[in-house]
Design an enzyme around this catalytic site. Structure first.
Site, mmCIF file in Angstrom:
data_model
loop_
_atom_site.group_PDB
_atom_site.id
_atom_site.type_symbol
_atom_site.label_atom_id
_atom_site.label_comp_id
_atom_site.label_asym_id
_atom_site.label_seq_id
_atom_site.Cartn_x
_atom_site.Cartn_y
_atom_site.Cartn_z
ATOM 1 N N TYR A 147 0.791 -1.295 -0.011
ATOM 2 C CA TYR A 147 0.050 0.161 -0.125
ATOM 3 C C TYR A 147 0.768 1.444 -0.041
ATOM 4 O O TYR A 147 1.807 1.470 0.704
ATOM 5 C CB TYR A 147 -1.218 -0.128 1.178
ATOM 6 C CG TYR A 147 -1.905 1.191 1.210
ATOM 7 C CD1 TYR A 147 -2.933 1.257 0.128
ATOM 8 C CD2 TYR A 147 -1.840 2.376 1.739
ATOM 9 C CE1 TYR A 147 -3.975 2.344 -0.086
ATOM 10 C CE2 TYR A 147 -2.586 3.378 1.984
ATOM 11 C CZ TYR A 147 -3.650 3.461 0.957
ATOM 12 O OH TYR A 147 -4.392 4.337 0.907
ATOM 13 N N GLN A 211 -10.059 0.184 2.352
ATOM 14 C CA GLN A 211 -10.775 -0.626 1.448
ATOM 15 C C GLN A 211 -9.574 -1.491 0.594
ATOM 16 O O GLN A 211 -9.864 -2.583 0.248
ATOM 17 C CB GLN A 211 -11.573 -0.052 0.638
ATOM 18 C CG GLN A 211 -10.968 1.274 -0.041
ATOM 19 C CD GLN A 211 -11.401 2.525 0.638
ATOM 20 O OE1 GLN A 211 -11.206 2.652 1.600
ATOM 21 N NE2 GLN A 211 -11.488 3.758 -0.213
ATOM 22 N N GLN A 290 8.596 16.819 9.547
ATOM 23 C CA GLN A 290 7.492 15.462 9.955
ATOM 24 C C GLN A 290 6.087 16.152 10.194
ATOM 25 O O GLN A 290 5.057 15.475 9.732
ATOM 26 C CB GLN A 290 7.841 14.497 10.906
ATOM 27 C CG GLN A 290 9.298 13.830 10.849
ATOM 28 C CD GLN A 290 9.122 13.156 9.439
ATOM 29 O OE1 GLN A 290 8.709 12.191 9.384
ATOM 30 N NE2 GLN A 290 10.086 13.703 8.561
ATOM 31 N N HIS A 293 3.704 16.370 6.968
ATOM 32 C CA HIS A 293 3.059 15.369 6.642
ATOM 33 C C HIS A 293 1.515 15.537 6.580
ATOM 34 O O HIS A 293 0.916 15.119 5.749
ATOM 35 C CB HIS A 293 3.349 14.042 7.103
ATOM 36 C CG HIS A 293 4.788 13.283 6.699
ATOM 37 N ND1 HIS A 293 4.633 12.793 5.359
ATOM 38 C CD2 HIS A 293 6.333 13.502 6.807
ATOM 39 C CE1 HIS A 293 6.042 12.395 5.004
ATOM 40 N NE2 HIS A 293 6.593 12.781 6.166
ATOM 41 N N GLU A 359 8.686 6.234 16.046
ATOM 42 C CA GLU A 359 8.909 5.727 14.654
ATOM 43 C C GLU A 359 10.276 6.160 14.251
ATOM 44 O O GLU A 359 10.774 5.408 13.466
ATOM 45 C CB GLU A 359 8.003 6.484 13.599
ATOM 46 C CG GLU A 359 7.795 5.806 12.358
ATOM 47 C CD GLU A 359 7.149 6.696 11.338
ATOM 48 O OE1 GLU A 359 6.781 6.475 10.145
ATOM 49 O OE2 GLU A 359 6.510 8.025 11.634
ATOM 50 N N HIS A 360 10.562 7.521 14.287
ATOM 51 C CA HIS A 360 11.964 8.325 13.882
ATOM 52 C C HIS A 360 12.379 8.960 15.177
ATOM 53 O O HIS A 360 11.966 9.556 15.817
ATOM 54 C CB HIS A 360 11.680 9.127 12.890
ATOM 55 C CG HIS A 360 10.874 8.847 11.566
ATOM 56 N ND1 HIS A 360 9.556 9.230 11.435
ATOM 57 C CD2 HIS A 360 11.306 8.245 10.576
ATOM 58 C CE1 HIS A 360 9.382 8.734 10.385
ATOM 59 N NE2 HIS A 360 10.301 8.148 9.712
ATOM 60 N N ASP A 393 14.055 9.045 4.774
ATOM 61 C CA ASP A 393 12.522 9.127 3.816
ATOM 62 C C ASP A 393 12.787 8.842 2.584
ATOM 63 O O ASP A 393 11.987 8.187 1.729
ATOM 64 C CB ASP A 393 11.954 10.408 4.041
ATOM 65 C CG ASP A 393 11.095 10.714 5.489
ATOM 66 O OD1 ASP A 393 10.891 9.640 5.901
ATOM 67 O OD2 ASP A 393 10.901 11.878 5.818
ATOM 68 N N GLU A 447 4.027 -35.936 30.373
ATOM 69 C CA GLU A 447 3.061 -34.733 29.684
ATOM 70 C C GLU A 447 1.662 -35.530 29.488
ATOM 71 O O GLU A 447 0.692 -34.993 29.188
ATOM 72 C CB GLU A 447 3.213 -34.190 28.498
ATOM 73 C CG GLU A 447 4.480 -33.370 28.729
ATOM 74 C CD GLU A 447 4.990 -32.408 27.520
ATOM 75 O OE1 GLU A 447 4.398 -32.788 26.254
ATOM 76 O OE2 GLU A 447 5.663 -31.516 27.479
ATOM 77 N N HIS A 452 2.492 -40.043 22.032
ATOM 78 C CA HIS A 452 3.689 -39.290 21.352
ATOM 79 C C HIS A 452 4.984 -40.574 21.530
ATOM 80 O O HIS A 452 5.800 -40.485 20.633
ATOM 81 C CB HIS A 452 3.923 -38.228 22.168
ATOM 82 C CG HIS A 452 3.386 -37.079 21.755
ATOM 83 N ND1 HIS A 452 1.853 -37.129 21.923
ATOM 84 C CD2 HIS A 452 3.506 -35.838 21.188
ATOM 85 C CE1 HIS A 452 1.104 -35.896 21.506
ATOM 86 N NE2 HIS A 452 2.270 -35.343 21.088
#
Length: 464
Positions: A147, A211, A290, A293, A359-360, A393, A447, A452
């Site tokens: 995306y 979507q 930033q 944005h 994030e940064h 970036d 167990e 097993h």
């Protein structure tokens, strides 16, 4: 004690930017306390987004292309017959790309490829005894959906950041989605298309927001369209990646488990850890870069210097007034998600950085490299005056699809391993199994799972 928060600009009507202050000095705050203290976006927005996104996902799952057409008209003002971008539109976009932009994209691709190629982990074989071999093989997923956001800016760089590591991982089927643009005939921005074409991606869809994530996660059956090309559906993917706003991040969280995701890369954020040696003009410029944005972008300064904080405030007023997207920047810097955190010393500043998990994260302190080495929680760390976030970036070679909203405390940015799976292969001979058979029987009994153990002893029974 409760951290004090105030807005100095509230008593100074001449200020351009209301950059609030959180003062944690003199307080012994736990990690949880620091997390609660640092600036964050208001949480009500997330709850509101989740219901809206769930409705979108449900509509796309139940009504396929019909829902996509309605959502494109509602959110993008675009009427669609089919969201697939024609091949000729991709080649035309590349042919029309400005030479300087093409050269910049090619250099960004070159650097990103070198870093991505170096990230691929090696397969491993371990011989634990004669005839006892355990291996770990790294295998790419079959298909990914990438995306690339639209909205207030154009992000051909995000095409590179998504596609290059997928190619380096060896993914064979790659689909890309970006919002339709009314100004470009309902197609994504031509620079987005050009970047995709430059990387050899020919499956591109004009689908935006939640979507797009839903279409990739669940697939879309073939529907009725009006184009001359086959009206094919959209095949579901194994992994969805890419940055976006809160609706994209929420959609990725809601489909996680149906598909893999890289991280919840929501609205961008920057934190800067700075001391008295930092240059206020550079600190302010990076906070603004930033904030540019999105009005919801977060810009946070963490410092032990009152003098630096005051100087940065002054610079923010000057630079925010002069920049192209001044109104957007001022809104972001004045929001609850932005501000200065005043700390007692560098140690508390590092703790605040780890609590924020940016994030940064930029380090603008004396001996910045050593300080960066002490940070544990960040999507990416930018060291010193000449490693601004804008370098990452576009052209550092690193990836700018990074975890936001504190999720860097437990998740990583987009990289080659996002598109790989580690498959373990166990290859034991009869003698190697016999060597550990008694241990298996003992543990299966402990167990209370005796079958097993019996599955092992059956291999050594008479006549086997």
């Amino acid at each position: 004690m409760t951290p004090t928060a105030d807005s100095p600009a509230s008593t100074d009507t001449d200020r351009i930017v209301t950059f609030r202050t959180v003062d944690v000095r003199g307080q012994r705050l736990s990690l949880a306390g620091l997390r609660a203290a640092v600036p964050r976006a208001q949480h009500g927005t997330v709850a509101d987004a989740e219901q809206k996104v769930q409705d979108i996902i449900s509509a796309v799952r139940s009504r396929g292309f019909e829902a996509l057409r309605e959502l494109a008209l509602t959110f993008d003002g675009v009427e669609q017959s089919h969201p697939r971008v024609p091949a000729e539109a991709l080649t035309a976009a590349l042919a029309g790309l400005e030479p300087a932009v093409r050269a910049a994209l090619e250099e960004s691709i070159r650097r990103a490829r070198r870093f991505a190629d170096a990230q691929r982990p090696a397969d491993t074989d371990v011989e634990l005894g004669e005839g006892a071999v355990v291996s770990q093989n790294w295998v790419p997923v079959a298909r990914v959906g990438l995306y690339v956001p639209g909205g207030l800016a154009v992000y051909p760089s995000s095409v590179i950041m998504n596609v290059v590591p997928a190619l380096a991982a060896g993914v064979e089927s790659i689909a890309l989605a970006s919002p339709p643009q009314k100004d470009f005939g309902g197609l994504p921005h031509p620079t987005i298309l050009a970047a995709a074409c430059l990387l050899g991606i020919d499956e591109v869809y004009a689908i935006g927001g939640a979507q797009a994530i839903a279409a990739f996660a669940y697939g879309i059956p073939a529907g009725t369209g009006t184009r001359n090309e086959p009206d094919a559906g959209i095949d579901a993917v194994d992994v969805v990646t890419g940055p976006g706003n809160i609706f994209v991040a929420t959609a990725k969280r809601l489909v996680k488990g149906v598909v893999g995701i890289d991280s919840e890369a929501g609205t961008t954020e920057i934190a800067i850890l700075a001391d008295a040696t930092a240059r206020p003009a550079l600190v302010a410029a990076d906070l603004i870069s930033q904030a540019e944005h999105d009005p919801q972008a977060a810009s946070v300064l963490i410092t032990d210097s009152d003098e630096l904080a005051a100087a940065v405030r002054h610079e923010l007023d000057i630079q925010a007034a002069a920049t192209k997207h001044s109104a957007r920047v001022r809104q972001a810097l004045s929001g609850p998600q932005s501000g200065v955190v005043l700390v007692e010393d560098l140690a508390q500043g590092i703790a605040a950085c780890d609590a924020y998990a940016a994030e940064h994260l930029e380090i603008m302190t004396a001996d910045a490299a050593a300080v960066a080495g002490r940070i544990r929680n960040a999507g990416a760390i930018f060291v010193g005056d000449y490693s601004p976030v804008s370098l990452g970036d576009y052209c550092a070679g690193s990836n700018h699809v990074l975890p936001t909203s504190g999720t860097a405390a437990f998740s990583s940015g987009l990289n080659v391993t996002t598109f790989l799976r580690a498959i373990q292969v166990i290859n034991y001979s009869k003698g190697a199994l016999a060597e550990v058979s008694g241990h298996i029987v003992s543990l299966s009994g402990a167990e209370d799972l005796p079958a097993h153990g019996e599955a092992v002893t059956a291999r050594f029974a008479a006549g086997s």
